[in-house]
Design an enzyme around this catalytic site. Structure first.
Site, PDB file in Angstrom:
ATOM      1  N   HIS A 134      23.121  -2.427  -8.772  1.00 34.79           N
ATOM      2  CA  HIS A 134      22.970  -1.139  -7.946  1.00 34.79           C
ATOM      3  C   HIS A 134      24.050  -0.187  -8.685  1.00 34.79           C
ATOM      4  O   HIS A 134      25.075  -0.376  -9.206  1.00 34.79           O
ATOM      5  CB  HIS A 134      23.324  -1.632  -6.359  1.00 34.79           C
ATOM      6  CG  HIS A 134      24.737  -2.035  -6.327  1.00 34.79           C
ATOM      7  ND1 HIS A 134      25.824  -1.169  -6.273  1.00 34.79           N
ATOM      8  CD2 HIS A 134      25.471  -3.174  -6.363  1.00 34.79           C
ATOM      9  CE1 HIS A 134      26.890  -1.824  -6.033  1.00 34.79           C
ATOM     10  NE2 HIS A 134      26.623  -3.066  -6.299  1.00 34.79           N
ATOM     11  N   HIS A 191      20.172  -0.057 -25.544  1.00 40.50           N
ATOM     12  CA  HIS A 191      19.875  -1.555 -25.891  1.00 40.50           C
ATOM     13  C   HIS A 191      20.724  -2.297 -25.102  1.00 40.50           C
ATOM     14  O   HIS A 191      21.939  -2.649 -25.339  1.00 40.50           O
ATOM     15  CB  HIS A 191      19.539  -2.035 -27.144  1.00 40.50           C
ATOM     16  CG  HIS A 191      18.819  -3.052 -27.380  1.00 40.50           C
ATOM     17  ND1 HIS A 191      18.198  -3.433 -28.368  1.00 40.50           N
ATOM     18  CD2 HIS A 191      18.678  -4.326 -26.525  1.00 40.50           C
ATOM     19  CE1 HIS A 191      17.393  -4.448 -28.313  1.00 40.50           C
ATOM     20  NE2 HIS A 191      17.951  -5.138 -27.275  1.00 40.50           N
TER      21      HIS A 191
END
Length: 196
Positions: A120, A129
């Site tokens: 979150h 990446h």
């Protein structure tokens, strides 16, 4: 018939093509500027008006090539879990088993690789990446063009700068400034990153 180009025909490109199939693309054309028998990016865009998904894992290559591409596909594997309030940027790929939790933001042209967890309120930049099986706890921020190596963990609210390389299996407990290389348990800065 839904059609797509996959820019990059290596192993990473094969995985992305499999995701495209699962997302109901029936026609997939690999694009590679270096492999004989495949169209280059220029040839593909002259011939087709299909969206293009990234089959290139290297952040810097994606960043250099993005301005040359007319329109992108964003791919999310059907077995990924993406919260309704999460935001995924254009041209990003979310792979199998990845979890992106509420109010997380993933920038454009970013890879959230197999089994990675973005908790979150994370903020992930563009051309990033996040390698397989990484876990980013709540509120982590990751700058543009950063690579976080396979199996790494980042504790809550840590800020990782742009163009950082975090080595495989690292445990990041504190902020990392732009352009640095860090690895280990706990991760320590080991040098500066030199991009092509």
């Amino acid at each position: 018939m839904r059609a797509i180009g996959i820019y990059g025909a290596s192993g990473h490109g094969k995985v992305v093509a499999d995701i495209a199939k699962l997302c109901d693309y029936q026609k997939i054309i690999f694009i590679d500027d270096a492999k004989e028998g495949l169209p280059t990016l220029e040839e593909f865009q002259k011939r087709y008006n299909y969206p293009i998904a990234w089959g290139i894992g290297d952040n810097e290559t994606r960043r250099q090539k993005a301005p040359l591409i007319e329109h992108f596909a964003t791919l999310i594997h059907p077995n990924a879990v993406v919260a309704e309030s999460a935001r995924i940027g254009e041209g990003s790929v979310v792979m199998a088993g990845a979890v992106i939790n509420p109010d997380a933001t993933v920038g454009a042209h970013t890879i959230i690789n197999t089994g990675a967890v973005v908790e979150h309120d994370c903020l992930i930049g563009d051309f990033v990446h996040i390698a397989p099986n990484c876990a980013l706890a709540g509120g982590v921020q990751v700058g543009d063009a950063t690579f976080i190596g396979i199996g790494s963990n980042v504790i809550q609210n840590v800020h990782i700068g742009s163009e950082v390389l975090v080595g495989a299996g690292s445990v990041v407990l504190e902020d990392i400034d732009n352009g640095l290389i860090a690895y280990g348990v706990p991760a320590k800065v080991r040098g500066k990153r030199t991009l092509r």
